[in-house]
Design an enzyme around this catalytic site. Structure first.
Site, PDB file in Angstrom:
ATOM      1  N   ASN A   9       4.567   7.130   0.415  1.00 13.58           N
ATOM      2  CA  ASN A   9       5.230   6.133   1.083  1.00 13.58           C
ATOM      3  C   ASN A   9       6.100   5.698   0.128  1.00 13.58           C
ATOM      4  OD1 ASN A   9       6.557   4.314   2.620  1.00 13.58           O
ATOM      5  ND2 ASN A   9       4.477   3.505   3.172  1.00 13.58           N
ATOM      6  N   TRP A  10       7.334   6.152  -0.104  1.00 15.59           N
ATOM      7  CA  TRP A  10       8.332   5.331  -1.210  1.00 15.59           C
ATOM      8  C   TRP A  10       8.741   3.776  -0.547  1.00 15.59           C
ATOM      9  CZ3 TRP A  10      11.760   9.973  -2.421  1.00 15.59           C
ATOM     10  CH2 TRP A  10      11.038  11.168  -3.094  1.00 15.59           C
ATOM     11  N   LYS A  11       8.516   3.496   0.539  1.00 13.59           N
ATOM     12  CA  LYS A  11       9.084   2.289   1.031  1.00 13.59           C
ATOM     13  C   LYS A  11      10.410   2.054   0.801  1.00 13.59           C
ATOM     14  CE  LYS A  11       4.089   0.597   0.734  1.00 13.59           C
ATOM     15  NZ  LYS A  11       3.294  -0.358   0.331  1.00 13.59           N
ATOM     16  N   HIS A  95       2.528   0.665   9.983  1.00 14.02           N
ATOM     17  CA  HIS A  95       2.293   0.195   8.733  1.00 14.02           C
ATOM     18  C   HIS A  95       2.193  -1.097   8.644  1.00 14.02           C
ATOM     19  CE1 HIS A  95       2.708  -0.667   4.577  1.00 14.02           C
ATOM     20  NE2 HIS A  95       2.234   0.512   4.226  1.00 14.02           N
ATOM     21  N   GLU A  97       3.155  -3.378   6.775  1.00 15.13           N
ATOM     22  CA  GLU A  97       4.455  -4.108   6.576  1.00 15.13           C
ATOM     23  C   GLU A  97       5.420  -4.231   7.838  1.00 15.13           C
ATOM     24  OE1 GLU A  97       5.212  -1.847   3.196  1.00 15.13           O
ATOM     25  OE2 GLU A  97       3.589  -2.814   1.966  1.00 15.13           O
ATOM     26  N   GLU A 167      -5.645   1.355   5.717  1.00 16.76           N
ATOM     27  CA  GLU A 167      -5.180   0.403   4.438  1.00 16.76           C
ATOM     28  C   GLU A 167      -5.420  -0.934   4.587  1.00 16.76           C
ATOM     29  OE1 GLU A 167      -1.244   2.866   2.822  1.00 16.76           O
ATOM     30  OE2 GLU A 167      -0.834   1.652   4.522  1.00 16.76           O
ATOM     31  N   GLY A 173      -0.426  -2.534  -2.611  1.00 19.28           N
ATOM     32  CA  GLY A 173       0.462  -3.442  -3.721  1.00 19.28           C
ATOM     33  C   GLY A 173      -0.414  -4.427  -4.647  1.00 19.28           C
ATOM     34  N   SER A 213      -3.466   0.601  -3.363  1.00 23.37           N
ATOM     35  CA  SER A 213      -3.415   0.815  -4.868  1.00 23.37           C
ATOM     36  C   SER A 213      -4.218   1.949  -5.123  1.00 23.37           C
ATOM     37  CB  SER A 213      -4.164  -0.680  -5.430  1.00 23.37           C
ATOM     38  OG  SER A 213      -3.194  -1.764  -4.992  1.00 23.37           O
TER      39      SER A 213
HETATM   40  P1  13P Z   1       0.415   0.815  -2.730  1.00 25.18           P
HETATM   41  O1  13P Z   1      -0.360   2.149  -3.145  1.00 25.18           O
HETATM   42  O2  13P Z   1       1.579   0.386  -3.617  1.00 25.18           O
HETATM   43  O3  13P Z   1      -0.893  -0.333  -2.788  1.00 25.18           O
HETATM   44  O4  13P Z   1       0.888   0.904  -1.433  1.00 25.18           O
HETATM   45  C1  13P Z   1      -0.024   1.372  -0.297  1.00 25.18           C
HETATM   46  C2  13P Z   1       0.709   1.518   0.856  1.00 25.18           C
HETATM   47  O5  13P Z   1       1.048   0.780   1.578  1.00 25.18           O
HETATM   48  C3  13P Z   1       1.249   3.028   1.370  1.00 25.18           C
HETATM   49  O6  13P Z   1       1.598   3.016   2.718  1.00 25.18           O
END
Ligand code: 13P
Length: 255
Positions: A9-11, A95, A97, A167, A173, A213
């Protein structure tokens, strides 16, 4: 048998040119991968270009969100038809976020899941608790609400065509990963919820990814857990070598 699905997931990272570059590197690095389903989710803006890069390769294309309506006055949104047209296979939905910053609810997750499925794309349904919820002993309650909400009105056949990403919000993150055991316990609980909804066969067939993470250093331990069937990777997916450093242990697993 469940598939191991590892998605990057490149966000909100990478320009279009950078996305094409990274996608090209991932396609090359993943060319011998046969067991793990590998997917990458660039921004909407880069999807069409990245679609050209992954075409004919064993890397699948994922989108980071979708709207549930077909078209119309929804400024800033993208419909499932638009994603389908350019060859999207998976759509990340719900997600944390999206839930915390943009008002995503279990109800909107459910609408998006149904829309995406109606066009034969596979939703990756994200669930997970905050640190406060875990500390208050609400982990199971939160996961129950999220799973029941996401799957409301879905038949067993539809449920079979979903992927879940567990998650824990406190691990996203932050560099703090759930321990293998914490993650396994949550995954087993989620599978138990699916068993209650659809019975053992369906529950045993749905892949449940871990996210938060995840990186090459901890991937083997997490992926070896009985109910962990892949990963949804943020930061570590932004470089081809670290992303493949998570895919490779998945390839060698005998699950
Ligand atoms: P990280 O791997 O940066 O913690 O993010 C996980 C995530 O939100 C994947 O959707």
């Amino acid at each position: 048998m469940r598939k191991i699905v590892i998605a990057g997931n490149w966000k909100m990272n990478k320009t279009v040119a950078e996305s094409v570059q990274l996608a090209t590197e991932v396609v090359t690095a993943a060319r011998d991968v046969s067991k793990v389903v590998v997917a990458i989710a660039p921004t909407y803006l880069a999807l069409a270009k990245v679609a050209e890069v992954v075409k004919g390769s064993n890397v699948k294309l994922a989108a980071q969100d979708v709207h549930w309506e077909n078209q119309g006055a929804f400024t800033g949104k993208v419909s499932a038809d638009m994603l389908k047209e350019i060859g999207v296979d998976f759509v990340i939905i719900g997600h944390s976020e999206q839930r915390s910053y943009f008002g995503e609810t279990d109800e909107t997750v459910n609408k998006k899941v149904k829309k995406v499925q109606s066009l034969d794309m596979t939703p990756i349904i994200c669930i997970g608790e905050t640190l406060a919820e875990r500390k208050d002993g609400r982990l199971e309650g939160v996961l129950t609400m999220q799973v029941n909400g996401a799957y409301a009105g879905l038949s067993a056949d539809q449920a079979l065509r979903t992927v879940i990403a567990y998650e824990p919000v406190w691990a996203i993150g932050t560099g703090v990963t759930a321990t293998d055991q914490e993650a396994q316990e949550a995954h087993a609980f989620v599978r138990g919820l699916l068993t209650k909804l659809y019975g053992d066969h369906v529950a045993q067939s749905i892949s449940i990814q871990y996210g938060g993470s995840m990186k090459p250093e901890n991937a083997a331990g997490l992926l070896a857990q009985k109910d962990i069937d892949g990963g949804l990777i943020g930061g570590a997916a932004l470089k081809a070598d670290s992303f493949l450093g998570i895919v490779t242990p998945g390839e060698s697993l005998n699950k």
